[in-house]
Design a protein around this motif. Structure first.
Motif, PDB file in Angstrom:
ATOM      1  N   SER A  22      32.891  43.928  34.803  1.00 55.59           N
ATOM      2  CA  SER A  22      31.658  43.239  34.396  1.00 55.59           C
ATOM      3  C   SER A  22      31.835  41.780  34.029  1.00 55.59           C
ATOM      4  CB  SER A  22      30.718  43.779  33.167  1.00 55.59           C
ATOM      5  OG  SER A  22      31.844  44.003  32.146  1.00 55.59           O
ATOM      6  N   GLU A  23      33.060  41.484  33.439  1.00 54.66           N
ATOM      7  CA  GLU A  23      33.468  40.010  33.008  1.00 54.66           C
ATOM      8  C   GLU A  23      33.534  39.183  34.383  1.00 54.66           C
ATOM      9  OE1 GLU A  23      36.849  37.521  30.871  1.00 54.66           O
ATOM     10  OE2 GLU A  23      36.791  39.755  30.598  1.00 54.66           O
ATOM     11  N   PHE A  24      34.265  39.642  35.280  1.00 54.45           N
ATOM     12  CA  PHE A  24      34.654  38.870  36.623  1.00 54.45           C
ATOM     13  C   PHE A  24      33.695  39.062  37.701  1.00 54.45           C
ATOM     14  CE2 PHE A  24      38.563  38.901  34.256  1.00 54.45           C
ATOM     15  CZ  PHE A  24      38.955  37.825  34.245  1.00 54.45           C
ATOM     16  N   GLN A  25      32.705  40.200  37.720  1.00 54.29           N
ATOM     17  CA  GLN A  25      31.905  40.476  38.780  1.00 54.29           C
ATOM     18  C   GLN A  25      32.600  40.725  40.010  1.00 54.29           C
ATOM     19  OE1 GLN A  25      28.427  40.842  38.206  1.00 54.29           O
ATOM     20  NE2 GLN A  25      29.140  40.734  36.029  1.00 54.29           N
ATOM     21  N   ARG A  26      33.629  41.249  40.035  1.00 52.62           N
ATOM     22  CA  ARG A  26      34.459  41.908  41.149  1.00 52.62           C
ATOM     23  C   ARG A  26      35.255  42.935  40.868  1.00 52.62           C
ATOM     24  NH1 ARG A  26      39.568  39.314  41.520  1.00 52.62           N
ATOM     25  NH2 ARG A  26      39.875  37.481  40.281  1.00 52.62           N
ATOM     26  N   TYR A  27      36.019  43.478  41.943  1.00 55.77           N
ATOM     27  CA  TYR A  27      37.157  44.512  41.461  1.00 55.77           C
ATOM     28  C   TYR A  27      38.297  43.875  40.712  1.00 55.77           C
ATOM     29  CZ  TYR A  27      40.726  47.963  42.012  1.00 55.77           C
ATOM     30  OH  TYR A  27      41.626  48.670  41.894  1.00 55.77           O
ATOM     31  N   ARG A  28      38.414  44.718  39.748  1.00 57.44           N
ATOM     32  CA  ARG A  28      39.684  44.461  39.026  1.00 57.44           C
ATOM     33  C   ARG A  28      40.593  45.501  38.718  1.00 57.44           C
ATOM     34  NH1 ARG A  28      40.030  39.178  36.462  1.00 57.44           N
ATOM     35  NH2 ARG A  28      42.303  40.159  36.050  1.00 57.44           N
ATOM     36  N   SER A  29      41.914  45.625  38.785  1.00 62.51           N
ATOM     37  CA  SER A  29      42.467  46.891  38.427  1.00 62.51           C
ATOM     38  C   SER A  29      42.313  47.616  37.072  1.00 62.51           C
ATOM     39  CB  SER A  29      44.006  46.658  38.464  1.00 62.51           C
ATOM     40  OG  SER A  29      44.530  46.357  39.791  1.00 62.51           O
ATOM     41  N   ARG A  30      42.094  46.476  36.254  1.00 57.30           N
ATOM     42  CA  ARG A  30      41.900  47.255  34.792  1.00 57.30           C
ATOM     43  C   ARG A  30      40.433  47.815  34.601  1.00 57.30           C
ATOM     44  NH1 ARG A  30      39.672  42.047  31.105  1.00 57.30           N
ATOM     45  NH2 ARG A  30      37.886  41.725  32.049  1.00 57.30           N
ATOM     46  N   ALA A  31      39.486  47.513  35.453  1.00 56.80           N
ATOM     47  CA  ALA A  31      38.209  48.258  35.438  1.00 56.80           C
ATOM     48  C   ALA A  31      38.239  49.443  36.125  1.00 56.80           C
ATOM     49  CB  ALA A  31      37.093  47.341  36.093  1.00 56.80           C
TER      50      ALA A  31
END
Length: 396
Positions: A294-303
Motif C-alpha cells: 500500500s505504501e509503494f502501490q506495487r509488488y514488494r516482497s515484504r507485502a
C-alpha cells in the motif's frame, strides 16, 4: 499497429519475415499464423516428409536471444532421453530444430506437435472464470505426472528465469517460465481441426499488413475440437537442471516461493509451490497472493511475506535461519519487522468458496501439501498425483 507491433520496444528487423506458403528446411510449409510473443512467432505448418501438421516456433534474431536458445535445446534433449514414464506424454516434445538465415541474422526454429489453446484461454471461455471441478482434477493429475517425470527421470525444474538484456533496445525483458495456466495447453487428437484451419486460410486469407516489404499477419484461432486432448506442460525456455544448485531470483511476483524471497537455495519443490498457487487462479477466480504494498502501490516482497504469514502462520525458524535475506524482513527472534502489518490470520478454508463438506476438506488437504513454508515439507509431484481428492475426481 497489429500483433507484435504492439509489443513495447518492438523492432521489426528482429523478427524473421515469415510468409504463409513459404517452405522452410525444404520440408515445412507454413499454413498460417497461430500466435506471437516478445521473442517468437508461432505458425502452423505441414511437414511434407511425414505428412502431418506441426507447430513452428520461430525466434527473433539469435544474437538477441543469447545463450537461452542453446540452453532450451539442452533441456529438450534431456526430456527425450526417457519415454517410459507415464508423465512423458504430458510434456511437450521437440520434433526438430534448425536455424533459418534471415535478412540480418539467423533465427532458431523449434518444431513441436501442434496443440490447441492454453488452459488460461479456456478459462476465459467460462463467464465465471473458473475451471469446472472435473477439468481441474484432470489438469492437475496430468500436471503432477508431467512434473514427476521432469523431476525424477529428467532432473529438470520447470520454473526458472533468464535475463535477455539485448532483446529490446530500450528495455530489459525478463523471460519467465513457470507453472501457470498459459504454459499448460490442451492437446488435439482430431486432425480435422488443422485441415479446417488450412482450408479457411485458403478460402478467406487472414488480414495482414505490409511494411517495408515485410508482412505482418493477424493470428488465426483453431476451432474448438470435438474432444479436448490431455493438458500438456509447455515452455522450457528458462527451465533449469535440478542436479545443480540454484539461488537465483525466479518466478513471477505472485508465484514466488518463500525460499526464493528469503534467498534460500531452491530446488524441485518451487514447481510444487507454483502449482499450489496456480490452483487458486484456476478454481477460485482470483490469485492467492498479490504482494501489493500500500505504501509503494506495487509488488514488494515484504507485502507478499505478510500475506503468506496471514495465510500460513509465521515461518519456522529453521527456514529463516537459511535465508540470506531473512534480516531484511525478520528480527533475530523471528518477528516480522519489514514495515508492513500482518492482517488477522485467514486460513485456507475461509478463502475457499467453491466446495463444501468433505469434498472441500479433501481439496484443501491437497492444497496444503503444496503450500508449505519449508520446501522439504511439500509433497512430491508423485505423491500429489496419488492424492485422494485428485484420484476421486478423475475416477468419478
Amino acid at each position: 499497429m497489429v500483433e507484435e507491433e504492439n509489443i513495447p520496444g518492438y523492432v521489426a528487423a528482429r523478427y524473421y519475415p515469415t510468409r504463409i506458403g513459404e517452405i522452410l528446411k525444404d520440408r515445412y510449409q507454413v499454413v498460417g499464423k497461430l500466435g506471437f510473443g516478445a521473442s517468437s512467432t508461432v505458425w502452423l505448418a505441414r511437414d511434407m516428409d511425414r505428412r502431418r501438421y506441426v507447430a513452428l516456433k520461430i525466434f527473433i534474431k539469435s544474437a538477441s536471444m543469447g545463450q537461452q536458445l542453446d540452453d532450451e535445446l539442452r533441456i529438450y534433449k534431456r526430456i527425450a532421453v526417457s519415454q517410459r514414464h507415464p508423465g512423458h506424454e504430458y510434456v511437450r516434445s521437440l520434433l526438430d530444430s534448425f536455424d533459418i538465415d534471415g535478412p540480418e541474422d539467423k533465427h532458431r526454429c523449434l518444431v513441436h506437435p501442434p496443440l490447441w489453446e492454453s488452459v488460461l484461454a479456456f478459462l476465459f471461455r467460462n463467464p465465471i472464470r473458473r475451471l469446472p471441478t472435473p477439468v481441474l482434477a484432470v489438469t492437475l493429475h496430468r500436471l503432477f505426472l508431467a512434473l514427476d517425470y521432469l523431476h525424477t527421470e529428467c532432473k529438470i525444474i520447470h520454473t526458472g528465469i533468464k535475463f535477455s538484456p539485448n532483446l529490446y533496445f530500450y528495455s530489459l525483458l525478463i523471460i519467465l517460465s513457470d507453472i501457470k495456466a498459459d504454459n499448460l495447453m490442451f492437446g488435439i487428437s482430431d486432425d480435422s481441426v488443422f485441415t479446417d484451419f488450412e482450408e479457411t486460410e485458403l478460402q478467406d486469407p487472414c488480414p495482414r499488413k505490409e511494411v517495408d516489404g515485410r508482412v505482418i499477419y493477424i493470428s488465426r484461432n483453431l476451432r474448438m475440437p470435438k474432444q479436448l486432448g490431455a493438458p500438456i506442460l509447455c515452455d522450457f525456455g528458462s527451465a533449469v537442471f535440478g542436479d545443480e544448485e540454484h539461488s537465483e531470483d525466479i518466478q513471477p511476483d505472485i508465484y514466488r516461493a518463500p525460499e526464493v524471497i528469503l534467498e534460500v537455495p531452491w530446488t524441485y519443490s518451487v514447481d510444487v509451490w507454483n502449482a499450489g498457487c496456480m490452483i487458486w487462479d484456476l478454481f477460485e477466480g482470483g490469485s492467492l497472493f498479490s504482494g501489493q504494498d500500500s505504501e509503494f502501490q506495487r509488488y514488494r516482497s515484504r507485502a507478499h511475506l505478510a500475506e503468506m504469514i496471514c495465510l500460513l502462520g509465521p515461518p519456522p525458524p529453521s527456514l529463516l535461519a537459511r535465508g540470506k535475506s531473512t534480516p531484511k524482513f525478520f528480527s533475530e527472534d523471528g518477528e516480522f519487522c519489514a514495515g508492513v502489518s500482518v492482517q488477522g490470520h485467514t486460513p485456507l478454508q475461509e478463502r475457499e468458496t467453491s466446495l463444501e463438506g468433505q469434498e472441500k476438506e479433501k481439496f484443501l488437504r491437497l492444497v496444503r501439501k503444496m503450500l508449505q513454508w519449508e520446501p522439504e515439507k511439500r509433497s512430491s509431484a508423485k505423491e500429489l498425483e496419488q492424492d485422494e481428492w485428485v484420484q476421486n475426481e478423475i475416477h468419478k
